[in-house]
Design a protein around this motif. Structure first.
Motif, PDB file in Angstrom:
ATOM      1  N   ILE A   1       0.876  -1.173   0.000  1.00  0.00           N
ATOM      2  CA  ILE A   1       0.000   0.000   0.000  1.00  0.00           C
ATOM      3  C   ILE A   1       0.916   1.226   0.000  1.00  0.00           C
ATOM      4  CG2 ILE A   1      -1.764   1.305   1.239  1.00  0.00           C
ATOM      5  CD1 ILE A   1      -2.952  -1.308   0.540  1.00  0.00           C
ATOM      6  N   ASP A   2       0.714   2.098  -0.964  1.00  0.00           N
ATOM      7  CA  ASP A   2       1.489   3.331  -1.032  1.00  0.00           C
ATOM      8  C   ASP A   2       0.803   4.375  -0.150  1.00  0.00           C
ATOM      9  OD1 ASP A   2       3.188   5.407  -1.855  1.00  0.00           O
ATOM     10  OD2 ASP A   2       1.791   5.960  -3.449  1.00  0.00           O
ATOM     11  N   LEU A   3       1.499   4.799   0.918  1.00  0.00           N
ATOM     12  CA  LEU A   3       0.851   5.682   1.894  1.00  0.00           C
ATOM     13  C   LEU A   3       0.569   7.061   1.307  1.00  0.00           C
ATOM     14  CD1 LEU A   3       2.710   4.774   5.200  1.00  0.00           C
ATOM     15  CD2 LEU A   3       0.670   3.756   4.204  1.00  0.00           C
TER      16      LEU A   3
ATOM     17  N   ARG B   1      -2.330   6.546  -1.056  1.00  0.00           N
ATOM     18  CA  ARG B   1      -3.344   5.772  -0.332  1.00  0.00           C
ATOM     19  C   ARG B   1      -3.999   4.727  -1.239  1.00  0.00           C
ATOM     20  NH1 ARG B   1      -5.950  10.975   2.662  1.00  0.00           N
ATOM     21  NH2 ARG B   1      -6.852  11.195   0.614  1.00  0.00           N
ATOM     22  N   LEU B   2      -3.184   4.121  -2.087  1.00  0.00           N
ATOM     23  CA  LEU B   2      -3.657   3.074  -2.998  1.00  0.00           C
ATOM     24  C   LEU B   2      -2.618   1.955  -3.034  1.00  0.00           C
ATOM     25  CD1 LEU B   2      -4.780   5.218  -6.065  1.00  0.00           C
ATOM     26  CD2 LEU B   2      -6.277   3.993  -4.484  1.00  0.00           C
ATOM     27  N   PRO B   3      -3.054   0.746  -3.406  1.00  0.00           N
ATOM     28  CA  PRO B   3      -2.062  -0.296  -3.651  1.00  0.00           C
ATOM     29  C   PRO B   3      -1.175   0.102  -4.831  1.00  0.00           C
ATOM     30  CG  PRO B   3      -4.285  -1.217  -3.508  1.00  0.00           C
ATOM     31  CD  PRO B   3      -4.430   0.274  -3.574  1.00  0.00           C
TER      32      PRO B   3
ATOM     33  N   ASP C   1      -6.511   1.343  -8.765  1.00  0.00           N
ATOM     34  CA  ASP C   1      -7.769   1.903  -8.282  1.00  0.00           C
ATOM     35  C   ASP C   1      -8.696   0.737  -7.937  1.00  0.00           C
ATOM     36  OD1 ASP C   1     -10.282   3.012  -7.949  1.00  0.00           O
ATOM     37  OD2 ASP C   1      -9.846   4.650  -9.335  1.00  0.00           O
TER      38      ASP C   1
END
Lengths: 391, 293
Positions: free
Chosen positions: A113-115, A118-120, A149
């Motif tokens: 998860i990319d902080l 806020r998405l994988p 998404d």
């Protein structure tokens, strides 16, 4: 939480990702038999919760079933020390016995998860088989990323972008995109915090194969993945931490000092450790007792401290919000009733129901060291360890 | 003035019939907050501490005119509760619940991106505007009305810092716990912007911790967009790398996310750093004395 490589590969195989043929062996005889079934040669891979196995001697090649048996005898029952473990290492109780693979090329594939967005994010790199953190630091342009998404899922064009980006030849582009889509579905459906194939090999036959696999899972999602929880291998973890978890204390981390700390709240627990260091001492642990209001958890914390030979004083610092200090106080009294507490105990209570909490401690007649505030508590705990006259 | 919360807040408590929900609903009421409704599916028509309970948030909005919500719903159902509050049009949603799966929060964020709801938390102590309203689990009596804003990733370390401020006679406009999760609804920068605009806030305390880059982003805003002084502390200088320190977001990975690095970046941006968690009040006292001159 983590699982072993063989478990991660089984999950990936079920998701349609090609993995090498292999079997799990717990004895040298099983390793021998498995090697026979694989055609007489095998790679033995120690199943531990740590990376860096190759350099540490945890991955070895056998050219015959007998050699596999001998190598397995040398690995099973030992403790493997890698750059990711402490000096005590982790136990090798199982081996993954796999068919040897001739590798023509290797890639990296991973999802986290990319902080920031806020998405994988799925990452691919032609620098397969290397430590991806090093690649990210030294050659960030060698890593290609696509964000996913949740409304659309991982799309075929995203897979093609990554596949072309890492230089795959045309006939492997669609299989790679399909493999990536499978890995993404596994990531989302199993609440992974990390799904990684490193290396994703291109074999001499020109096929894609997940030669190493790693899956980590979001602890917060355990409630909907009971099957995963059963896979957990407690022997790979610190025994005191496992005991803490089993007694309802989720947030315990052993460190190297002498003051056992029981605190409510993670930030405050870290700050107490920082403050002890500033006062000239060292905390023995991080322990966030959380907000569940029951005395058992307090008693269990004290039990952990008394089982830890390095603990020479106990510091309780509770600033009640959701946690109620009266219940904590009752827990401290109960701990002294049930256990033989042989080290000085410094207590600082503040916040919710503090008058009642202090009354309970006062009326208990216990010889506790009361602290006025947070700093006072740290100073008194450090003094207690150093043999100062605080009692 | 204050930010987020004031006398006009009409608070809804989601999960009001649970143990924590009812306990804290009563505490918020006692503090003077207008707690006008509760929601627990299946318990509509009942009351908790005189507060009417509804089955859905939509019904609570229609029946009680609520404009903000605080959530005490268990983790498996908490993301659903946040989405329900947002869909009912509430502008402020405060989620106390700890332990929500990160994938649930990824979905929540995608939904909130298209709405005007401000989410505080999850895994947070909530918000208090001392003397006006409490929508959280902190003790009201350690707070004092005044001119310092506070924003923190921690719960109990916030109480600790507030107690230091109050002891020195330094009151607070609003204290906001943004929570210890890796994907918080509101970030330091978002809350700092509100404090910067708030007329009564003269200085801000920022309490960060290891993991992530929120402190670095805050430093950038302090440098470029903040005229008011900021006192900062970052917890976890003694935390071992690679271990999750309670909060899901508090983990040093590789060389990034260390406390020393965060404190240094904040210092370079002009924040006043308290090396000790026990020195936050004193550091702010110096700042306030200087502002008074």
């Amino acid at each position: 939480m983590k699982v072993h490589e063989y478990q991660a590969k089984a999950m990936m195989a079920r998701s349609g990702i090609p993995v090498p043929r292999g079997e799990v062996a717990s004895t040298p005889e099983e390793a021998c038999a498995a090697t026979s079934r694989l055609g007489g040669r095998s790679v033995l891979k120690a199943q531990v919760y740590a990376g860096g196995r190759g350099k540490a001697g945890g991955i070895q090649t056998a050219n015959s079933p007998e050699e596999a048996e001998a190598l397995a005898r040398g690995l099973l029952g030992t403790r493997l020390v890698t750059h990711q473990t402490g000096p005590e290492g982790v136990p090798v109780n199982k081996l993954l016995v796999e068919e040897p693979v001739s590798i023509a090329g290797q890639l990296y594939l991973g999802i986290v998860i990319d902080l920031a967005s806020r998405l994988p994010v799925m990452m691919a790199s032609a620098a397969g088989g290397m430590d991806i953190e090093e690649v990210a630091r030294d050659q960030p342009d060698k890593i290609i990323k696509v964000h996913v998404d949740l409304a659309t899922g991982f799309r075929a064009y995203q897979g093609r972008k990554l596949a072309y980006g890492v230089g795959l030849r045309q006939e492997l582009v669609n299989p790679a995109a399909a493999l990536m889509a499978s890995l993404y579905r596994l990531f989302e459906a199993s609440d992974c915090s990390l799904a990684e194939i490193n290396p994703l090999a291109i074999t001499a036959k020109g096929e894609l194969l997940a030669v190493d696999a790693k899956l980590n899972f979001d602890d917060n999602a355990e409630f909907r993945h009971k099957d995963l929880v059963e896979m957990r291998d407690d022997e790979q973890e610190d025994p005191i931490e496992v005991r803490a978890k089993k007694s309802g204390i989720q947030n315990y981390v052993k460190v190297d000092g002498t003051i056992g700390c029981m605190v409510n709240g993670a930030g405050l627990a870290m700050a107490v450790m920082d403050l002890i260091t500033l006062c000239g001492g060292r905390a023995a642990n991080f322990l966030d007792i959380g907000t569940a209001n029951n005395t058992d958890r307090v008693v269990n914390s004290f039990r952990i401290f008394m089982a830890d030979p390095s603990v020479r004083a106990i510091l309780v610092n509770i600033f009640g919000g959701m946690a109620r200090t009266d219940i904590i106080a009752s827990g401290i009294v109960e701990a002294h009733r049930q256990l033989d507490i042989t080290v000085p105990v410094v207590v600082r209570l503040a916040g919710t129901n503090v008058q009642e909490g202090k009354r309970i401690l006062r009326e208990s007649g216990l010889k506790l060291i009361e602290a006025a505030d947070f700093k006072d508590a740290a100073e008194k705990a450090v003094a207690a360890v150093q043999g100062g006259k605080v009692l | 003035m204050s930010i987020l919360l004031d006398q006009k807040t009409r608070l809804l408590v989601q999960g009001i019939t649970g143990g924590e929900g009812s306990f804290h609903a009563e505490r918020c009421l006692r503090y003077g907050t207008k707690v006008v409704a509760g929601v627990t599916p299946g318990k509509g028509g009942s009351q908790v501490a005189g507060v009417p309970v509804f089955n859905t948030v939509e019904q609570a909005v229609a029946g009680a005119g609520t404009n903000a919500s605080i959530i005490f719903v268990p983790a498996p159902f908490a993301a659903d509760a946040i989405l329900e509050a947002a869909d009912a049009g509430l502008k402020l949603v405060i989620c106390i619940t700890e332990g929500i799966p990160i994938m649930d929060m990824v979905r929540v964020h995608r939904h909130l991106d298209r709405r005007t709801t401000t989410l505080i938390g999850p895994n947070c102590p909530g918000v208090i505007s001392p003397g006006k309203a409490l929508a959280g689990i902190m003790s009201g009596d350690i707070h004092l009305p005044g001119n310092v804003g506070l924003v923190s990733r921690s719960g109990t370390l916030t109480y600790e810092s507030v107690a230091q401020l109050t002891k020195l006679g330094i009151g607070q406009t609003t204290c906001v716990g943004i929570g210890g999760d890796p994907l918080p609804g509101s970030t330091f920068v978002g809350i700092l912007k509100l404090f910067e605009k708030d007329r009564d806030t003269r200085a801000v305390v920022l309490i960060g911790e290891i993991g992530g880059t929120m402190e670095q982003e805050a430093a950038e805003f302090i440098r470029s967009g903040m005229s008011k002084p900021v006192v900062a502390f970052v917890a976890g200088a003694t935390a071992p790398p690679g271990r999750r320190m309670g909060h899901a977001g508090a983990i040093i990975s590789g060389s990034s996310g260390r406390a020393e690095e965060k404190m240094e970046v904040l210092r370079q941006a002009g924040a006043f750093i308290s090396q000790s968690p026990a020195g936050i009040g004193e550091a702010m006292k110096k700042v306030m004395d200087r502002l008074a001159q």
